[in-house]
Design a protein around this motif. Structure first.
Motif, PDB file in Angstrom:
ATOM      1  N   THR A 226      19.119  84.692   6.621  1.00  0.00           N
ATOM      2  CA  THR A 226      20.281  84.400   7.598  1.00  0.00           C
ATOM      3  C   THR A 226      21.483  85.003   7.220  1.00  0.00           C
ATOM      4  N   LEU A 227      21.662  85.248   5.911  1.00  0.00           N
ATOM      5  CA  LEU A 227      22.885  86.055   5.308  1.00  0.00           C
ATOM      6  C   LEU A 227      22.801  87.549   5.624  1.00  0.00           C
ATOM      7  N   ALA A 228      21.474  87.862   5.319  1.00  0.00           N
ATOM      8  CA  ALA A 228      21.309  89.283   5.747  1.00  0.00           C
ATOM      9  C   ALA A 228      21.906  89.588   7.243  1.00  0.00           C
ATOM     10  N   GLY A 229      21.524  88.834   8.184  1.00  0.00           N
ATOM     11  CA  GLY A 229      21.847  88.948   9.519  1.00  0.00           C
ATOM     12  C   GLY A 229      23.374  88.806   9.673  1.00  0.00           C
ATOM     13  N   LEU A 230      23.895  87.752   9.204  1.00  0.00           N
ATOM     14  CA  LEU A 230      25.447  87.691   9.344  1.00  0.00           C
ATOM     15  C   LEU A 230      26.112  88.952   8.404  1.00  0.00           C
TER      16      LEU A 230
ATOM     17  N   LEU B 223      16.742  81.000  14.435  1.00  0.00           N
ATOM     18  CA  LEU B 223      15.436  80.856  15.063  1.00  0.00           C
ATOM     19  C   LEU B 223      14.309  81.143  14.081  1.00  0.00           C
ATOM     20  N   VAL B 224      13.048  80.778  14.231  1.00  0.00           N
ATOM     21  CA  VAL B 224      12.068  81.135  13.262  1.00  0.00           C
ATOM     22  C   VAL B 224      10.948  81.962  14.124  1.00  0.00           C
ATOM     23  N   ASP B 225      10.492  83.132  13.880  1.00  0.00           N
ATOM     24  CA  ASP B 225       9.502  83.907  14.370  1.00  0.00           C
ATOM     25  C   ASP B 225       7.963  83.600  14.245  1.00  0.00           C
ATOM     26  N   GLU B 226       7.379  84.194  14.643  1.00  0.00           N
ATOM     27  CA  GLU B 226       5.837  83.836  14.384  1.00  0.00           C
ATOM     28  C   GLU B 226       5.495  84.238  12.916  1.00  0.00           C
ATOM     29  N   LYS B 227       6.210  85.028  12.364  1.00  0.00           N
ATOM     30  CA  LYS B 227       5.951  85.215  10.843  1.00  0.00           C
ATOM     31  C   LYS B 227       6.595  84.396   9.762  1.00  0.00           C
ATOM     32  N   LYS B 228       7.406  83.617  10.519  1.00  0.00           N
ATOM     33  CA  LYS B 228       8.319  82.522   9.727  1.00  0.00           C
ATOM     34  C   LYS B 228       9.481  83.133   9.143  1.00  0.00           C
ATOM     35  N   HIS B 229      10.148  84.059   9.538  1.00  0.00           N
ATOM     36  CA  HIS B 229      11.202  84.893   9.330  1.00  0.00           C
ATOM     37  C   HIS B 229      12.264  84.482  10.239  1.00  0.00           C
ATOM     38  N   ALA B 230      13.545  84.217   9.606  1.00  0.00           N
ATOM     39  CA  ALA B 230      14.686  83.795  10.222  1.00  0.00           C
ATOM     40  C   ALA B 230      15.400  84.772  11.220  1.00  0.00           C
ATOM     41  N   ARG B 231      15.945  84.397  12.516  1.00  0.00           N
ATOM     42  CA  ARG B 231      16.456  85.308  13.216  1.00  0.00           C
ATOM     43  C   ARG B 231      17.743  84.585  13.692  1.00  0.00           C
ATOM     44  N   LEU B 232      18.556  85.376  13.568  1.00  0.00           N
ATOM     45  CA  LEU B 232      19.981  84.820  14.113  1.00  0.00           C
ATOM     46  C   LEU B 232      20.324  85.053  15.496  1.00  0.00           C
ATOM     47  N   ALA B 233      20.690  84.075  16.165  1.00  0.00           N
ATOM     48  CA  ALA B 233      20.698  83.853  17.686  1.00  0.00           C
ATOM     49  C   ALA B 233      21.817  83.304  18.093  1.00  0.00           C
TER      50      ALA B 233
ATOM     51  N   MET C  69      10.490  82.411  20.236  1.00  0.00           N
ATOM     52  CA  MET C  69      10.474  82.066  18.741  1.00  0.00           C
ATOM     53  C   MET C  69       9.613  81.062  18.595  1.00  0.00           C
ATOM     54  N   GLU C  70       8.101  81.286  18.028  1.00  0.00           N
ATOM     55  CA  GLU C  70       7.229  80.262  18.155  1.00  0.00           C
ATOM     56  C   GLU C  70       7.567  79.033  17.212  1.00  0.00           C
ATOM     57  N   HIS C  71       8.209  79.109  16.047  1.00  0.00           N
ATOM     58  CA  HIS C  71       8.693  77.987  15.401  1.00  0.00           C
ATOM     59  C   HIS C  71       9.813  77.390  15.658  1.00  0.00           C
ATOM     60  N   LYS C  72      10.696  77.850  16.797  1.00  0.00           N
ATOM     61  CA  LYS C  72      12.051  77.459  17.328  1.00  0.00           C
ATOM     62  C   LYS C  72      13.115  77.563  16.294  1.00  0.00           C
ATOM     63  N   SER C  73      13.692  76.531  16.132  1.00  0.00           N
ATOM     64  CA  SER C  73      14.974  76.851  15.171  1.00  0.00           C
ATOM     65  C   SER C  73      14.725  76.365  13.819  1.00  0.00           C
ATOM     66  N   THR C  74      15.448  76.732  12.743  1.00  0.00           N
ATOM     67  CA  THR C  74      15.169  76.307  11.425  1.00  0.00           C
ATOM     68  C   THR C  74      15.372  74.984  11.143  1.00  0.00           C
ATOM     69  N   LYS C  75      16.157  74.305  12.233  1.00  0.00           N
ATOM     70  CA  LYS C  75      16.247  72.803  11.691  1.00  0.00           C
ATOM     71  C   LYS C  75      15.062  72.131  12.020  1.00  0.00           C
ATOM     72  N   SER C  76      14.463  72.648  13.313  1.00  0.00           N
ATOM     73  CA  SER C  76      13.160  71.893  13.594  1.00  0.00           C
ATOM     74  C   SER C  76      12.017  72.342  12.667  1.00  0.00           C
ATOM     75  N   PHE C  77      12.048  73.602  12.450  1.00  0.00           N
ATOM     76  CA  PHE C  77      11.011  74.076  11.491  1.00  0.00           C
ATOM     77  C   PHE C  77      11.049  73.153  10.130  1.00  0.00           C
ATOM     78  N   VAL C  78      11.985  72.931   9.485  1.00  0.00           N
ATOM     79  CA  VAL C  78      12.106  72.310   8.171  1.00  0.00           C
ATOM     80  C   VAL C  78      11.948  70.805   8.353  1.00  0.00           C
ATOM     81  N   ALA C  79      12.072  70.437   9.487  1.00  0.00           N
ATOM     82  CA  ALA C  79      11.912  68.895   9.707  1.00  0.00           C
ATOM     83  C   ALA C  79      10.629  68.608  10.099  1.00  0.00           C
TER      84      ALA C  79
END
Length: 263
Positions: free
Chosen positions: A94-98, A117-127, A68-78
């Motif tokens: 995230t809710l869609a995945g849950l 996590l956040v992929d190369e297109k900046k979409h959330a991926r539950l991991a 995942m290019e952008h790592k986690s949502t935590k680091s992405f927004v920071a």
């Protein structure tokens, strides 16, 4: 999947190997079967297993997933000037995945911003489907934790009713999602002003992870204000009664209403 397979995949599909040395063979098989079934745009893709021959006491199993290019949502927004609309989109995904895994009869059990996590297109991926928590069927949850071991680590995200039991629930995932909203808007963990040693007491006393809507995030250059409707949804996710919390699917519908529909 052997070493040559991993090398071939890596050339065309950047991937990451996550060690599964703490899993027994049975747990690893359950984990793989569960993860392999869960195909959804908001779920981290499972590529395969890589086994590295090591000493007998070091099994050397790895679970292979895309990098995942952008790592986690935590680091992405920071680390970026991410807008409120982008954060809300990540939360919807995230809710869609849950909702998807709950509909399949699975639970996650460790929903935190670092596990989204956040992929190369900046979409959330539950991991994180089992390196610390094994996904199990929701009607047969049986995780054997040593008291105070795993849950002490992630108690800031833990629903109060789960503090002293060895099972997880879909309602617990929804409670943790409320904490993720807090993380992405503020850059803080739940209970940001509480020492680790006091967290169990706060959770067992039904103290909410945050007492008022956050007004700004860290770093100071990134400012985000949470709307009242979203804050109300977070409060529902933190309901003391698990039955009073929305399902992930209901929360997703509400998120779409809050953010202006599904378009």
């Amino acid at each position: 999947m052997n070493a040559e397979d991993v090398k071939t995949v890596s050339k065309t599909h950047p991937s990451v190997l996550e060690p599964a040395v703490s899993c027994t063979a049975k747990m690893l098989c359950l984990e793989v079967i569960a993860w392999k079934e869960l195909k959804h745009p908001s779920i981290l893709e499972f590529i395969g297993i890589y086994h590295e021959q090591r000493a007998e006491y070091q099994p050397g199993f790895y679970l292979v997933s895309p990098l995942m290019e952008h790592k986690s949502t935590k680091s992405f927004v920071a680390n970026q000037d991410v807008s409120v609309s982008e954060i809300n989109r990540l939360l919807r995904e995230t809710l869609a995945g849950l909702a998807f895994i709950h509909e399949w009869g699975f639970i996650h059990g460790d929903v935190r911003a670092v596990d989204i996590l956040v992929d190369e297109k900046k979409h959330a991926r539950l991991a994180d489907f089992g390196l610390r928590t094994i996904i199990t069927r929701a009607d047969a949850v049986a995780q054997n934790f040593t008291a105070g071991e795993e849950k002490a680590t992630n108690a800031r995200w833990l629903a109060p009713e789960l503090l002293h039991v060895t099972s997880y629930s879909a309602a617990g995932d929804v409670y943790a999602f409320g904490c993720v909203v807090l993380e992405l808007y503020t850059g803080e963990d739940p209970f940001p002003n509480t020492a680790d040693t006091l967290i169990h007491g706060q959770v067992s006393g039904y103290v909410k992870p945050w007492s008022q809507p956050p007004k700004s995030a860290k770093p100071p250059s990134i400012r985000r204000t949470m709307g009242g409707d979203l804050w109300n949804l977070v409060q529902k996710c933190w309901s003391r009664d698990p039955k009073g919390r929305p399902t992930a699917s209901d929360a997703l519908d509400e998120m779409y209403k809050i953010t202006g529909g599904r378009g």
